[in-house]
Design an enzyme around this catalytic site. Structure first.
Site, PDB file in Angstrom:
ATOM      1  N   ARG A  86      -5.125  -6.370   4.955  1.00 50.21           N
ATOM      2  CA  ARG A  86      -4.056  -5.437   4.566  1.00 50.21           C
ATOM      3  C   ARG A  86      -4.579  -4.018   4.331  1.00 50.21           C
ATOM      4  O   ARG A  86      -3.802  -3.082   4.304  1.00 50.21           O
ATOM      5  CB  ARG A  86      -3.322  -5.962   3.320  1.00 50.21           C
ATOM      6  CG  ARG A  86      -2.379  -7.107   3.657  1.00 50.21           C
ATOM      7  CD  ARG A  86      -1.692  -7.649   2.423  1.00 50.21           C
ATOM      8  NE  ARG A  86      -2.614  -8.395   1.589  1.00 50.21           N
ATOM      9  CZ  ARG A  86      -2.320  -8.847   0.363  1.00 50.21           C
ATOM     10  NH1 ARG A  86      -1.141  -8.614  -0.147  1.00 50.21           N
ATOM     11  NH2 ARG A  86      -3.203  -9.542  -0.321  1.00 50.21           N
ATOM     12  N   LYS A 181      15.663  -2.671  -0.908  1.00 55.29           N
ATOM     13  CA  LYS A 181      15.408  -2.297  -2.307  1.00 55.29           C
ATOM     14  C   LYS A 181      16.011  -0.921  -2.568  1.00 55.29           C
ATOM     15  O   LYS A 181      15.676   0.035  -1.875  1.00 55.29           O
ATOM     16  CB  LYS A 181      13.895  -2.258  -2.532  1.00 55.29           C
ATOM     17  CG  LYS A 181      13.494  -2.313  -3.986  1.00 55.29           C
ATOM     18  CD  LYS A 181      12.027  -1.997  -4.183  1.00 55.29           C
ATOM     19  CE  LYS A 181      11.132  -3.199  -3.983  1.00 55.29           C
ATOM     20  NZ  LYS A 181       9.729  -2.910  -4.333  1.00 55.29           N
TER      21      LYS A 181
END
Ligand code: R5P
Length: 280
Positions: A86, A181
């Site tokens: 990541r 979100k």
């Protein structure tokens, strides 16, 4: 072809050897007095498949030692999970490009790499040998289709993983969407499906990785408040850092499953079939 695996990938290694109908190579482990890992392998073949998930520093060292121990054969590295993947860019000056560091390290001594669901395919460019990654989204989809439940709504936690959710949902022709979100104030956010309401539906949240489970726990609470009848979660790589499974249970997530790319008690999905196809 013979197969050799690290201790972190025994279950997947055994399954993969079974699917391919090949022998596994035995490895004996011990420790040097200072704690360093010592290992001795049995005989390899002209062509060796090395299976080793990089889950942390010890697993990385063991994998590097195993690759070096197999230096007389042509080696394909199967990388079920790649820690540090990541960190695929420099977010601040002076930081390492960690994914590149790991990719370069494990490339030495192998001729080819097959990884499973890398967080971002751009990481493939950092290996110094031909590298590909395979997706087990269809296997995650088969789990969704096979468990009890009615017409689930498959959700990804963000639009970045929406394609993964779509591939999972395709197996059973399920509805899919991603969680959006919205910041309501400085302190609060609202999370809800972008287009399809969760009310009255069983929701399955799917992702490539569950690490702390933080986003997922917040999303689960809000989905249950919005009237979802149950929330379950399925991922490829079950990292489950810092008590993640407990946090998810406390948030009302009824079930969490992962695959055997990282071997866990809840590894209900296997990457072996997909990897066997890629190796044949
Ligand atoms: C992020 O883009 C990944 O797909 C996962 O959603 C993320 O890594 C999960 O992290 P955590 O479980 O800590 O929220």
């Amino acid at each position: 072809m013979k197969l050799i695996c690290t201790q972190a990938s025994q279950v997947l290694g055994a399954r993969l050897a079974g699917r391919l109908g090949v022998e596994t190579i035995d490895v004996r482990y011990s420790r040097f007095p200072d704690g360093e890992t010592a290992l001795v392998r049995d005989g390899t073949d002209d062509e060796t498949v090395i299976v080793g998930a990089v889950t942390g520093a010890d697993a990385l060292v063991e994998l590097l030692l195993l690759i070096d121990a197999c230096d007389e054969s042509a080696n394909t590295l199967v990388l079920p999970y790649m820690a540090y993947a990541r960190q695929d860019r420099r977010f601040r000056p002076g930081e390492p490009l960690s994914a590149r560091a790991i990719a370069r390290a494990v490339s030495t001594g192998v001729d080819r790499v097959i990884a499973v669901n890398l967080h971002d395919p751009s990481v493939l460019a950092h290996f110094r040998v031909p590298a590909e990654h395979v997706s087990i989204a269809p296997q995650v989809g088969a789990w969704v289709a096979g468990h009890e439940g009615n017409d689930p709504l498959v959700l990804s936690p963000d639009d970045g993983a929406a394609r993964f959710a779509e591939e999972v949902a395709r197996v059973g022709g399920f509805d899919h969407d991603y969680l959006d979100k919205k910041r309501i104030s400085g302190e609060s956010v609202e999370i809800r499906p972008k287009s399809l309401p969760a009310e009255g539906r069983e929701v399955i949240i799917v992702d490539d990785i569950i690490s702390t489970g933080g986003t997922l726990a917040t999303a689960a609470r809000m989905l249950l408040d919005q009237g979802a009848t149950a929330v379950r979660a399925a991922c490829v790589h079950g990292v489950f850092a810092g008590g993640a499974l407990l946090h998810l249970a406390a948030a009302g997530v009824a079930e969490v499953v992962c695959s055997d790319t990282i071997e866990r008690a809840n590894s209900c999905i296997t990457a072996a079939d997909r990897l066997a196809d890629a190796l044949r």
